[in-house]
Design a protein around this motif. Structure first.
Motif, PDB file in Angstrom:
ATOM      1  N   PHE A 255      42.778  42.997  37.056  1.00 46.59           N
ATOM      2  CA  PHE A 255      43.806  43.766  36.505  1.00 46.59           C
ATOM      3  C   PHE A 255      44.837  44.138  37.222  1.00 46.59           C
ATOM      4  O   PHE A 255      46.106  44.569  36.481  1.00 46.59           O
ATOM      5  CB  PHE A 255      42.923  45.099  36.132  1.00 46.59           C
ATOM      6  N   GLN A 256      45.175  43.812  38.348  1.00 48.60           N
ATOM      7  CA  GLN A 256      46.425  43.903  39.029  1.00 48.60           C
ATOM      8  C   GLN A 256      47.231  43.037  38.512  1.00 48.60           C
ATOM      9  O   GLN A 256      48.467  42.927  38.749  1.00 48.60           O
ATOM     10  CB  GLN A 256      46.179  43.835  40.465  1.00 48.60           C
ATOM     11  N   LEU A 257      46.973  41.621  38.055  1.00 41.52           N
ATOM     12  CA  LEU A 257      47.759  40.768  37.541  1.00 41.52           C
ATOM     13  C   LEU A 257      48.523  40.991  36.357  1.00 41.52           C
ATOM     14  O   LEU A 257      49.395  40.800  35.890  1.00 41.52           O
ATOM     15  CB  LEU A 257      47.035  39.370  37.383  1.00 41.52           C
ATOM     16  N   SER A 258      47.978  41.949  35.503  1.00 42.12           N
ATOM     17  CA  SER A 258      48.322  42.282  34.246  1.00 42.12           C
ATOM     18  C   SER A 258      49.593  43.298  34.212  1.00 42.12           C
ATOM     19  O   SER A 258      49.434  44.211  35.042  1.00 42.12           O
ATOM     20  CB  SER A 258      47.136  42.876  33.396  1.00 42.12           C
ATOM     21  N   LYS A 259      50.555  42.868  33.308  1.00 43.05           N
ATOM     22  CA  LYS A 259      51.967  43.865  33.355  1.00 43.05           C
ATOM     23  C   LYS A 259      51.517  44.898  32.379  1.00 43.05           C
ATOM     24  O   LYS A 259      52.353  45.939  32.288  1.00 43.05           O
ATOM     25  CB  LYS A 259      52.880  42.987  32.770  1.00 43.05           C
ATOM     26  N   ALA A 260      50.201  45.074  31.669  1.00 47.83           N
ATOM     27  CA  ALA A 260      49.945  46.094  30.656  1.00 47.83           C
ATOM     28  C   ALA A 260      49.586  47.278  31.626  1.00 47.83           C
ATOM     29  O   ALA A 260      49.027  47.091  32.752  1.00 47.83           O
ATOM     30  CB  ALA A 260      48.991  45.711  29.809  1.00 47.83           C
ATOM     31  N   PRO A 261      49.508  48.571  31.269  1.00 48.23           N
ATOM     32  CA  PRO A 261      49.083  49.738  32.032  1.00 48.23           C
ATOM     33  C   PRO A 261      47.656  49.623  32.224  1.00 48.23           C
ATOM     34  O   PRO A 261      46.785  49.880  31.271  1.00 48.23           O
ATOM     35  CB  PRO A 261      49.518  50.818  31.035  1.00 48.23           C
ATOM     36  N   LYS A 262      46.910  49.292  33.301  1.00 50.45           N
ATOM     37  CA  LYS A 262      45.674  48.661  33.551  1.00 50.45           C
ATOM     38  C   LYS A 262      44.795  50.049  33.655  1.00 50.45           C
ATOM     39  O   LYS A 262      43.593  49.817  33.054  1.00 50.45           O
ATOM     40  CB  LYS A 262      45.346  48.066  34.856  1.00 50.45           C
ATOM     41  N   GLN A 263      45.475  51.208  34.137  1.00 48.27           N
ATOM     42  CA  GLN A 263      44.550  52.180  33.785  1.00 48.27           C
ATOM     43  C   GLN A 263      44.399  53.041  32.445  1.00 48.27           C
ATOM     44  O   GLN A 263      43.154  53.397  32.430  1.00 48.27           O
ATOM     45  CB  GLN A 263      45.598  53.633  34.566  1.00 48.27           C
ATOM     46  N   ASN A 264      45.368  52.557  31.442  1.00 47.29           N
ATOM     47  CA  ASN A 264      44.972  52.966  30.110  1.00 47.29           C
ATOM     48  C   ASN A 264      43.782  52.120  29.490  1.00 47.29           C
ATOM     49  O   ASN A 264      42.978  52.406  28.756  1.00 47.29           O
ATOM     50  CB  ASN A 264      46.103  52.728  29.405  1.00 47.29           C
ATOM     51  N   ILE A 265      43.987  50.855  30.042  1.00 53.02           N
ATOM     52  CA  ILE A 265      42.872  49.848  29.520  1.00 53.02           C
ATOM     53  C   ILE A 265      41.399  50.032  29.918  1.00 53.02           C
ATOM     54  O   ILE A 265      40.480  50.271  29.330  1.00 53.02           O
ATOM     55  CB  ILE A 265      43.141  48.439  29.687  1.00 53.02           C
ATOM     56  N   LEU A 266      41.606  50.443  31.242  1.00 56.81           N
ATOM     57  CA  LEU A 266      40.270  50.906  31.822  1.00 56.81           C
ATOM     58  C   LEU A 266      39.699  52.034  31.283  1.00 56.81           C
ATOM     59  O   LEU A 266      38.433  52.281  31.095  1.00 56.81           O
ATOM     60  CB  LEU A 266      40.335  50.770  33.556  1.00 56.81           C
ATOM     61  N   SER A 267      40.584  52.884  31.339  1.00 58.64           N
ATOM     62  CA  SER A 267      39.891  54.276  30.567  1.00 58.64           C
ATOM     63  C   SER A 267      39.281  54.287  29.051  1.00 58.64           C
ATOM     64  O   SER A 267      38.322  54.721  28.781  1.00 58.64           O
ATOM     65  CB  SER A 267      41.341  55.222  30.371  1.00 58.64           C
ATOM     66  N   VAL A 268      39.969  53.247  28.234  1.00 61.52           N
ATOM     67  CA  VAL A 268      39.351  52.962  26.994  1.00 61.52           C
ATOM     68  C   VAL A 268      38.156  52.287  27.211  1.00 61.52           C
ATOM     69  O   VAL A 268      36.935  52.797  26.633  1.00 61.52           O
ATOM     70  CB  VAL A 268      40.258  51.875  26.193  1.00 61.52           C
ATOM     71  N   VAL A 269      37.871  51.319  28.007  1.00 65.48           N
ATOM     72  CA  VAL A 269      36.902  50.459  28.122  1.00 65.48           C
ATOM     73  C   VAL A 269      35.545  51.266  28.793  1.00 65.48           C
ATOM     74  O   VAL A 269      34.484  51.570  28.173  1.00 65.48           O
ATOM     75  CB  VAL A 269      36.834  49.214  29.119  1.00 65.48           C
ATOM     76  N   CYS A 270      35.825  52.113  29.905  1.00 62.64           N
ATOM     77  CA  CYS A 270      34.829  53.019  30.476  1.00 62.64           C
ATOM     78  C   CYS A 270      34.246  54.166  29.639  1.00 62.64           C
ATOM     79  O   CYS A 270      33.362  54.212  29.579  1.00 62.64           O
ATOM     80  CB  CYS A 270      35.494  53.519  31.639  1.00 62.64           C
ATOM     81  N   LYS A 271      35.249  54.581  28.620  1.00 61.77           N
ATOM     82  CA  LYS A 271      35.062  55.603  27.891  1.00 61.77           C
ATOM     83  C   LYS A 271      34.046  55.333  26.986  1.00 61.77           C
ATOM     84  O   LYS A 271      32.817  55.913  26.628  1.00 61.77           O
ATOM     85  CB  LYS A 271      36.121  56.274  27.116  1.00 61.77           C
ATOM     86  N   VAL A 272      34.202  54.167  26.307  1.00 67.85           N
ATOM     87  CA  VAL A 272      33.415  53.566  25.398  1.00 67.85           C
ATOM     88  C   VAL A 272      32.204  52.957  26.001  1.00 67.85           C
ATOM     89  O   VAL A 272      31.051  53.503  25.229  1.00 67.85           O
ATOM     90  CB  VAL A 272      34.078  52.341  24.764  1.00 67.85           C
ATOM     91  N   ASN A 485      42.225  51.077  42.065  1.00 66.40           N
ATOM     92  CA  ASN A 485      41.139  51.747  42.893  1.00 66.40           C
ATOM     93  C   ASN A 485      40.715  53.050  42.523  1.00 66.40           C
ATOM     94  O   ASN A 485      40.204  53.796  43.129  1.00 66.40           O
ATOM     95  CB  ASN A 485      41.836  51.896  44.414  1.00 66.40           C
ATOM     96  N   MET A 486      40.828  53.252  40.903  1.00 65.38           N
ATOM     97  CA  MET A 486      40.360  54.520  40.286  1.00 65.38           C
ATOM     98  C   MET A 486      38.995  54.285  39.636  1.00 65.38           C
ATOM     99  O   MET A 486      38.989  53.183  38.852  1.00 65.38           O
ATOM    100  CB  MET A 486      41.484  55.087  39.526  1.00 65.38           C
ATOM    101  N   ASP A 487      38.182  55.054  39.769  1.00 64.11           N
ATOM    102  CA  ASP A 487      36.865  55.045  38.724  1.00 64.11           C
ATOM    103  C   ASP A 487      37.111  55.610  37.617  1.00 64.11           C
ATOM    104  O   ASP A 487      38.013  56.290  37.294  1.00 64.11           O
ATOM    105  CB  ASP A 487      35.744  55.448  39.806  1.00 64.11           C
ATOM    106  N   ALA A 488      36.073  55.558  36.605  1.00 59.32           N
ATOM    107  CA  ALA A 488      36.266  55.995  35.345  1.00 59.32           C
ATOM    108  C   ALA A 488      36.378  57.483  35.236  1.00 59.32           C
ATOM    109  O   ALA A 488      37.468  58.011  34.561  1.00 59.32           O
ATOM    110  CB  ALA A 488      35.052  55.768  34.531  1.00 59.32           C
ATOM    111  N   SER A 489      35.949  58.304  36.130  1.00 60.51           N
ATOM    112  CA  SER A 489      35.970  59.750  36.059  1.00 60.51           C
ATOM    113  C   SER A 489      37.445  60.136  36.509  1.00 60.51           C
ATOM    114  O   SER A 489      38.087  61.017  36.183  1.00 60.51           O
ATOM    115  CB  SER A 489      35.062  60.420  36.823  1.00 60.51           C
ATOM    116  N   ASP A 490      37.924  59.371  37.387  1.00 66.28           N
ATOM    117  CA  ASP A 490      39.346  59.787  37.929  1.00 66.28           C
ATOM    118  C   ASP A 490      40.361  59.443  36.949  1.00 66.28           C
ATOM    119  O   ASP A 490      41.531  59.937  36.817  1.00 66.28           O
ATOM    120  CB  ASP A 490      39.535  59.044  39.156  1.00 66.28           C
ATOM    121  N   LEU A 491      39.992  58.341  36.207  1.00 67.88           N
ATOM    122  CA  LEU A 491      41.045  58.070  35.291  1.00 67.88           C
ATOM    123  C   LEU A 491      41.199  59.175  33.971  1.00 67.88           C
ATOM    124  O   LEU A 491      42.066  59.504  33.671  1.00 67.88           O
ATOM    125  CB  LEU A 491      40.463  56.675  34.519  1.00 67.88           C
TER     126      LEU A 491
END
Length: 605
Positions: A255-272, A485-491
């Motif tokens: 996800f570090q390679l992505s130019k999209a906001p990775k924290q938003n992407i991961l928050s979506v996935v982790c919440k679901v 380096n942020m887990d789902a709860s921190d997101l």
């Protein structure tokens, strides 16, 4: 061979290409380029979005009479990439010279026949990158299909027309092929679902091959239920199998390679994942390190590189092995035709064809060894219940007719992601999850080779929740970049903080609550929620949250301060005074607490 090489090299000269295009192929490249630029600026879109090379209709096989069950694909329409044979039609491989030197097919590709037998109707062939050798979806001969999501940008390739036909709702689904990202890239750029099956599980009879070790027949759809039905037909799957708990693994480094906001992407996935039944909370890993440790044959392909961040040398080597294998097998398959025909091809494709034909391979056995080792490595990681989560692509689509073209940096970010499924033969699905700066965002799920039904079921299960959550996130403030380096709860906490700053108190409470569900032992989450409750006038709830936070962290100054404020509002003056005293002990220089203590003492006199 020298004549061919010279011709292909000369084709890289843009001026000469215009001359050749006008005099030999009858295509006025300059005029066409200007026309497309004007259309892009005005956002004028052709009726069929330029998706089709050829229109026709192949009707489905007869519907069985009642009481037989209705055919699973009844009333669905589909299109096919110009690599699939259709009887009495010439398969063009995206290039007029190929079409002019081949006869009409004497049979229809097996996968098309399977779809017709199950009730679907085929309505034509779609535009593609020439010889399946591109990633932008542009074609100098037939024009570039218009990306419905971003008309001034490329649709992605090589299965560009098929993706556009689906995204523009001209068909319900479409067939393409994927060698090194040819399904996944256009799916991501056009905002549709794209499925690359496990290598070898769908028949390629009647399909032109670029590289038999990498090629797969894949498909696009807008609707996950359509994707699921098509997959069951083409993969010949059982309708029911035992329910398995899903174990999700997030490749943080990718996800570090992505130019999209990775924290938003991961928050979506982790919440679901958290909300759905049958899913374990996701694990996080450094995937590049895992590959380096478990695919020893890659050492022969590792090169010094400053273009990628440290730690990506193994995936860079995997890309090198993938393209070496592609060039080797393309040369074996098509060298004779290219040499005898000397086809007219676009500049980018000419360079790649020339490279394939002139490159010698002394380590062919090692290429196949890499493929075997990475498949085993992913099997060991994912087993039968694991799903690897990565970005589908790293960069947004480039603009049409870009003078700079596709940069080497673009390649260096894209192909580490795409080479994983291509070289391992694992199945991968690209799923749209909202937009960023007006371009579609796509996340990919990868399952072990042979886990196609498991992956299709996962998409069907998760899709609507992903879209709902993506809509929530897209309307919220972006999260800070924490380098993966942020887990789902921190997101979720950071989203709560962002909402709090925007004075969206209820939304902040919701985010902090979700964070607490994931991590009940974090004092900060309770203290932050208490701050939002205070703003809403929910003093009892704020006091309870602060009490919990203090039980977890006896030195949490903010929790004492907020509980003191809540108790003062509830007229618990003595208790509030004790809280501010605690703060003064912990932070003697805290002027706010000192002032509050003095104020409360006066009230008690």
């Amino acid at each position: 061979m020298s004549k061919l090489s010279t011709k292909l090299v000369n084709l890289e000269n843009p001026r000469l290409w215009v001359v050749i295009g006008i005099s030999v192929a009858g295509i006025v490249i300059l005029a066409e380029s200007q026309r497309r630029k004007m259309k892009a600026k005005k956002l004028m879109i052709k009726e069929d979005f330029g998706a089709f090379i050829e229109r026709f209709e192949l009707l489905p096989f007869p519907q069985p009479p009642p009481p037989a069950a209705r055919l699973s694909l009844s009333n669905l329409t589909f299109a096919v990439k110009d690599v699939f044979d259709v009887m009495d039609h010439v398969t063009g491989f995206g290039n007029p010279d190929w079409k002019n030197t081949h006869e009409p097919a004497d049979r229809t590709a097996l996968v098309i026949t399977m779809l017709l037998k199950n009730g679907a109707t085929c309505v034509g062939k779609t535009v593609m990158d020439e010889l399946s050798f591109g990633i932008t979806g542009e074609n100098v001969h037939y024009g570039t299909p218009t990306n419905p999501k971003m008309p001034a940008h490329v649709p992605g390739g090589s299965s560009s027309g098929s993706a556009v036909a689906v995204a523009s709702e001209l068909v319900d689904f479409a067939l393409g092929t994927d060698t090194f990202g040819c399904i996944r890239i256009p799916a991501a750029y056009c905002g549709v679902i794209g499925f690359r099956p496990s290598h070898g599980v769908i028949s390629t009879i009647g399909v032109i091959s670029s590289s038999q070790s990498l090629d797969t027949v894949g498909f696009f759809a807008r609707d996950p239920s359509v994707m699921h039905r098509v997959g069951h037909v083409l993969l010949n799957l059982k309708q029911v199998e035992p329910k398995r708990t899903r174990r999700c693994i997030i490749a943080d480094d990718l996800f570090q390679l992505s130019k999209a906001p990775k924290q938003n992407i991961l928050s979506v996935v982790c919440k679901v994942i958290k909300d759905l039944k049958g899913y374990q909370l996701p694990d996080h890993m450094n995937f590049s390190q895992y590959i380096a440790a478990n695919v020893p044959s890659l050492k022969d392909f590792i090169e010094e590189s400053t273009k990628l961040q440290n730690g990506f040398s193994a995936l860079k080597a995997l890309c090198s092995a993938m393209f070496s294998l592609l060039r080797h097998e393309f040369k074996s398959n098509h060298h004779e035709w290219v040499q005898s025909t000397e086809p007219k091809v676009g500049p980018d494709v000419s360079a790649r064809v020339l490279e394939a034909l002139t490159t010698t391979h002394d380590n062919v056995k090692t290429l196949y060894k890499v493929r075997t080792e990475i498949r085993a490595a992913l099997r060991s990681l994912l087993k039968d219940d694991g799903i690897l989560i990565i970005p589908t692509v790293a960069d947004p689509p480039i603009r049409l007719n870009s003078k700079k073209g596709v940069s080497s940096e673009f390649h260096d970010r894209a192909f580490p992601l795409l080479s994983i499924a291509s070289m391992s033969g694992c199945c991968q699905v690209a799923v749209p999850i909202g937009n960023h700066n007006d371009y579609p965002i796509s996340v990919s799920f990868i399952a072990s080779h042979g886990g196609d039904k498991f992956l299709l079921d996962t998409v069907l299960d998760m899709y609507s929740s992903l879209q709902d959550q993506a809509s929530i996130v897209s309307n919220s403030a972006p999260l800070p970049d924490m380098n993966g380096n942020m887990d789902a709860s921190d997101l979720l906490k950071e989203k709560g903080n962002a909402a709090y700053k925007k004075k969206e108190w209820n939304k902040a409470v919701s985010y902090y609550t979700e964070a607490i569900k994931l991590n009940e032992g974090n004092a900060t989450f309770y203290s932050n929620r208490a701050a939002a409750y205070l703003e809403l006038g929910c003093y009892q709830e704020a006091e309870e949250d602060c009490t919990k936070a203090i039980s977890l962290d006896k030195k949490n100054v903010k929790a004492y301060m907020r509980r003191g404020a809540a108790r003062e509002s509830l007229l618990f003056v003595k208790e509030a005074l004790q809280d501010f005293k605690h703060v003064c002990v912990l932070e003697p220089q805290n002027k706010t607490a000192s002032y509050a203590e003095k104020r409360l003492r006066k009230m008690m006199r």
